[in-house]
Every structure is written in C-alpha cells, then in structure tokens.
Write an enzyme that holds these catalytic residues in place. Structure first.
Site, short mmCIF file in Angstrom:
data_model
loop_
_atom_site.label_atom_id
_atom_site.label_comp_id
_atom_site.label_asym_id
_atom_site.label_seq_id
_atom_site.Cartn_x
_atom_site.Cartn_y
_atom_site.Cartn_z
N SER A 116 3.09 -7.00 0.18
CA SER A 116 2.17 -7.65 -0.78
C SER A 116 2.42 -7.35 -2.25
O SER A 116 1.80 -7.97 -3.10
CB SER A 116 0.72 -7.29 -0.45
OG SER A 116 0.27 -8.01 0.67
N LYS B 144 -5.80 -5.36 -9.71
CA LYS B 144 -6.04 -6.13 -8.49
C LYS B 144 -7.48 -5.90 -8.02
O LYS B 144 -7.99 -4.77 -8.10
CB LYS B 144 -5.04 -5.69 -7.41
CG LYS B 144 -5.04 -6.57 -6.16
CD LYS B 144 -3.95 -6.12 -5.15
CE LYS B 144 -3.94 -7.01 -3.92
NZ LYS B 144 -2.92 -6.62 -2.93
N SER C 82 -0.09 -10.50 -0.86
CA SER C 82 -1.44 -10.71 -1.29
C SER C 82 -1.69 -10.50 -2.79
O SER C 82 -2.67 -11.04 -3.31
CB SER C 82 -2.37 -9.76 -0.53
OG SER C 82 -2.14 -8.42 -0.89
#
Lengths: 95, 495
Positions: free
Chosen positions: B182, B78, B158
């Site tokens: 998330s 990420k 997210s």
C-alpha cells in the site's frame, strides 16, 4: 470445498454483520472465488514447518505489573455514540 | 522563490536554514495548492489552522538554530493515523465523527521534529484496496493521465491520497502505510518514491490496525533523499508497541553515497510472470543494467514459494483484520445504527457493522472469520502461517548467499482507470500486490523507485528489497538506481 447460502449466513452471523437474505447467494459466490484462490496453498509441502508466530525473531517485552495510566473517563467516553452518567450506554443486555 | 510547493524536503530544509525561506511561506504555498486541487480528492480533512500554528513554531525554532531536518516541512497525513482532535476515520463510515484523544507515535515524532500537518489524506477503507476505490470519501484521482486521454486513473491504494498529493505537489511528502504493497504500489503508479521499512522499525501505536503482523508505516516522497530524511524521523523504538524493535536508527541520508560497487543484486526468476506487459519486462531489464553499470554484481536467484505469497496473504490478512475490526461495535466510538423496537445488542452490532463497513471490508472480515472458525483454522490459517515461514526462508536463503538487495518490478502494470476493475472478480484486484506482498510476509524493507514511463506516458516503478534492518544500504542502492534512471517527468496540471 464450496460455501453455500447457509454457510455464508453462519459466517455473517459470526462476524456480526447483517446480510439480507437475498444477498447471501452473491456473498457465497464471492467467498468461493476467494477460497478457490486460497486453495493453492494445499499444493505446498508444509510437513515439519513451524507456523510463523513472529516475523522478527524476538521475545515479547515484559514490564512490571503496575498502573501507568488511568483517570481519563471523560476522554475514554468522548467519542461514544451514547454515554450516560460516566458509562457507555447500550441496549438492554440482560432480561 | 517560485513554486515553493514543488520543493523537496532536502531543498526546503536547506533554504529555511539559510534564511531564504520560511515554513510559513512554504505552508501557505501548499495550502493554496490544496485549495485548487479538489478534483484530486486527495485531502479529505483540512487542518490549515494547525498548519499555520506549527509553521510559526517551526520558524522560531529554525531561527534559534539546530532544528531537526523535518522542521517546518509541510506534510499530508494518511487518514489511518490517529491525530489528536482531528478526524481520523480510516476512510470508513464506521469511524464517522471519530476524533482521537491521542496522537499516534509516528505523527508525534514528526510533529516533535517540527513537521507541519496540512490535513488528512484519502485512502482505501481500513487500507483494504489497491485503487482507493473503497474509500467512504470517494475515489482519490491520479494526477497522471494517459497521453491526451482525460479518463481518470487510480493513484493506486491503499495510500492513494498520499501518492496523489505528493505527485501533484500539494505537500512536500506524506505518510503512508503498507500491509501488502500500500505504499509501494501507489508510489509506482504516481512516479514518486515510497519505502516500507523492516517490520518493527516504525511504531504501529495509534495507527488504525488492519493486519498487525504485516502493517508498517513509511514515507512517500518526491525522491530517495527525502525518503531517507523522513524515514529517520519516523523510526525508533516505542514501548507502546510491543513489536517495535530496540535498535539505533542510523542517519539514513548520510548513507546515500550512490556507491554500490561490489554489491550483489539478486534477480528472482519467479517474478517473471506469464502475461507480464513487455514494458514492465523491459523496465526491469533496464534497471538491472543500470545497477550493473554502477558496479553491482547481478545474480539470478530463486524464491521458490513466491507463487503462494498472495494466497497466504489472503488468509493471514483477513484473519487478523477480522480480529482487529471486532472493536467496531457501535459502543465506544464512531457510527451506531438506529435500532428497531425489540432489537437487542446483537442486532445493534450487526446493523452497525453492516452500515458502517463498506463491501470490501465486510468481505474480508467475513473471509477472516471463516478461515479462523472451528474446523478450518488448521486447514487455512495454520497452513498459511506455515507457508509464510517458507516464504521468509526463501529470502533468508538468498541473503545467506551474499545477496545485498533484490530488484523486481513494483507493479504488474501502470495505473489503471478508475472503475475499470469494478466488474472484475476480487482476485484480479488482489494481483496488483503480486510483487510487493512477499516483502510484508517476510517482514523485509522494500522501496519503490520511479524508473521510467510507459508508451502512454504513465510512470512505472521498480522495487528493491533489502535485508532486515538495512534500510540505509537499501536506500543507497535505490539512490544509485534513481541517479541512473534520471526520472524527472511530472504530470501535466489539469486539475
């Protein structure tokens, strides 16, 4: 309570985010929507309840106060938008 | 071997150890898949040279014997994780061009274990969002579609890029982070597994901070076994994160027996929301039955302050964000606005932050500023922290009654269309996290397991919430649920 245009401008200033004058009313509306949602918290009886400081009951660790790192000026400045003579460069701060 | 990119971590590990497969081959297969998956917009910075080098080193290590489980496993990282010399932007314009001079603790641990980095993954800006639509890189796209409808769906957020990449088999697994849901919400939207460990299990050092008292990293994987393997490699005490806990990390994989006889599973009545889609309700009931059939004891429980979790979150998270994001000032890293003649440093800050932060981030920073400002601190921030104490106590009370884990839906709906929520007010988007956010506020471990599909063929997930530090037991319950649910559907390839 409701946030007006002036309060929105004050908050933007505190947050150091430039918001154009014409965008302030819409911003105030958005604040009011979120704050209206948050307002539910006032229904909760929190009498005698401690505010949470740490979700895990723990004592913050301590260490000996000694230098463990340093001497990395180049690395510290490597990502600066403007670095000169080993320093961060910014617009004039003091007249 | 065919379709190497579709392997699980466990299968790839075993094949590499037997000498049937090399990390170089596996990595090459993933890089090829990534090259043809541009439409998913999952990978936003590609690192094929690093990957090739790491794969080669991994193969040498595996040959020598005794390599760790993650050795040679190609991962997506990420964009929130700082990776040395590789762009790490938190999907924000304000960190444009930022290449950290250091490596986050979690990626260091993964790379030390021999894992391979394929590139950086799309996400919502500063992890603020539930649909990956606030990213400076543009939307990540869910590989799943509704039946024959080709409308683009959100992979959730997210960690949307992580979820899309794992679901589309672009990598074997990915790192995610979870502040209010998330990891778990995108995992549910894409039919994969994601676990947020107990607060303090994984070091936050080198992970771009959003709300420090809530942020935790975790793995996003193709199944529960892989989650156990990868979580173990990510956990551990780190002196550089003062909230990281000094606790031994168990071998989570070894705890996956699938035996949950006699375990007490709580079903919280407050999670039965008005207007909850029937399919979610049915899935929850089916999941309950599966655990019961596997020998667990099902008990009704009450978590009375559930309703106040989201409002408390939307005080605490923006408050912490406004403080954490104060560092983006155009001086030390990233974007700096061009300033006009006569502009001083304050104008530079204000213009830089107006240009560098997207709309949602600006809104949250300003909400946070407001709730922390003189006169409102007690009414909003301190009150929210008191409510947080009560939310945590709700969980402590049910655990004290002997409950081992809590079963809930992971999300209130299946994946929605990109752009569908544009005109909705921000609260509608925030409701995505209604079942997950309590877990962050209470610092507990939570895992999302794919458990079925809706009538349009989209995956749906169930969430299990565990006792603090008992990720191993939680993953075992998740494993039992996974076995019973037998979810094997994959998205049809259109990209």
């Amino acid at each position: 309570m409701s946030i007006d245009k002036d309060t929105a401008a004050k908050v933007a200033k505190l947050a150091r985010i430039k918001v154009e004058d014409e965008d302030l009313p819409a911003l105030a509306d958005e604040f009011n929507a979120v704050l209206g949602f948050i307002e539910q918290l006032s229904e909760v009886d929190v009498e005698g309840v401690e505010p949470m400081v740490s979700v895990t009951p723990m004592r913050l660790p301590r260490r000996v106060d000694e230098i463990t790192d340093g001497g990395q000026q180049d690395k510290v400045l490597a990502n600066a938008p403007d670095a000169r003579e080993g320093f961060f460069a910014v617009p004039k701060v003091v007249e | 071997m065919a379709d190497l990119n579709k392997l699980t971590i466990a299968a790839a590990r075993d094949a590499m150890r037997k000498g049937d497969l090399t990390s170089a081959e596996l990595t090459e297969a993933c890089l090829k898949e990534i090259d043809t998956a541009g439409e998913l917009n999952a990978f936003v910075h590609h690192t094929p040279e690093i990957a090739a080098e790491q794969a080669k080193a991994a193969d040498t290590r595996i040959k020598a014997g005794d390599a760790p489980d993650m050795c040679g496993i190609p991962l997506g990282i990420k964009d929130l994780f700082c990776t040395k010399g590789v762009p790490s932007q938190a999907a924000s314009r304000i960190l444009e061009g930022f290449k950290p001079e250091y490596e986050s603790t979690i990626t260091s641990q993964l790379f030390d274990a021999g894992a391979v980095m394929l590139g950086k993954l799309n996400m919502d800006e500063f992890a603020m969002g539930s649909s990956n639509e606030t990213s400076v890189y543009g939307n990540a796209v869910n590989p799943w579609r509704r039946g024959n409808d080709d409308a683009a769906l959100t992979p959730g957020g997210s960690s949307g890029g992580s979820a899309a990449a794992v679901a589309a088999d672009l990598c074997l697994a990915a790192t995610g982070t979870d502040t209010g849901g998330s990891i778990r919400q995108p995992a549910a939207f894409t039919g994969i597994t994601g676990i947020k460990p107990t607060y303090g299990r994984c070091s936050r050092w080198g992970v771009v901070a959003f709300a420090s008292s809530l942020d935790q990293a975790g793995p996003m994987t193709k199944d529960v076994r892989d989650a156990a393997i990868m979580l173990e490699a990510m956990c551990g005490h780190d002196a550089k994160d003062s909230t990281s806990v000094e606790l031994a990390v168990p071998n989570f994989e070894a705890m996956l027996t699938g035996d949950i006889k006699g375990k007490k599973i709580g079903i919280p009545r407050e999670y039965r929301m008005d207007g909850m889609p029937e399919e979610i309700e049915n899935l929850w009931a089916e999941g309950t039955k599966m655990l019961k059939d596997a020998g667990a004891e099902i008990v009704d429980i009450s978590l009375p302050h559930t309703k106040y979790a989201l409002p408390a979150y939307y005080v605490i998270a923006p408050a912490e964000a406004s403080s954490n994001l104060a560092r983006y000032d155009g001086v030390r890293y990233g974007h700096r606005a061009k300033i006009g003649a006569g502009d001083g440093i304050t104008e530079m800050y204000e213009k830089t932050r107006a240009e560098g932060f997207g709309h949602e981030v600006q809104r949250r920073v300003m909400i946070g500023t407001y709730v922390l400002s003189a006169g409102f601190y007690d009414a909003y921030y301190n009150r929210a922290r008191r409510v947080r104490t009560l939310i945590k106590k709700d969980f402590e009370d049910v655990f004290a009654q002997g409950v081992d884990a809590i079963l809930t839906p992971a999300t209130p709906s299946a994946a929605f269309g990109l752009g569908e929520m544009v005109d909705a007010d921000p609260i509608a988007m925030y409701l995505n996290d209604v079942f997950t956010v309590t877990v962050n506020l209470a610092g507990l471990p939570g895992v999302s397991v794919p458990a079925g599909v809706d009538k349009q063929g989209l995956p749906l997930g169930l969430q299990l919430i565990g006792r603090p530090w008992e990720e191993g037991d939680l993953l075992n319950t998740a494993y039992a649920l996974e076995q019973a649910a037998g979810f094997v559907a994959k998205p049809a390839k259109w990209w």
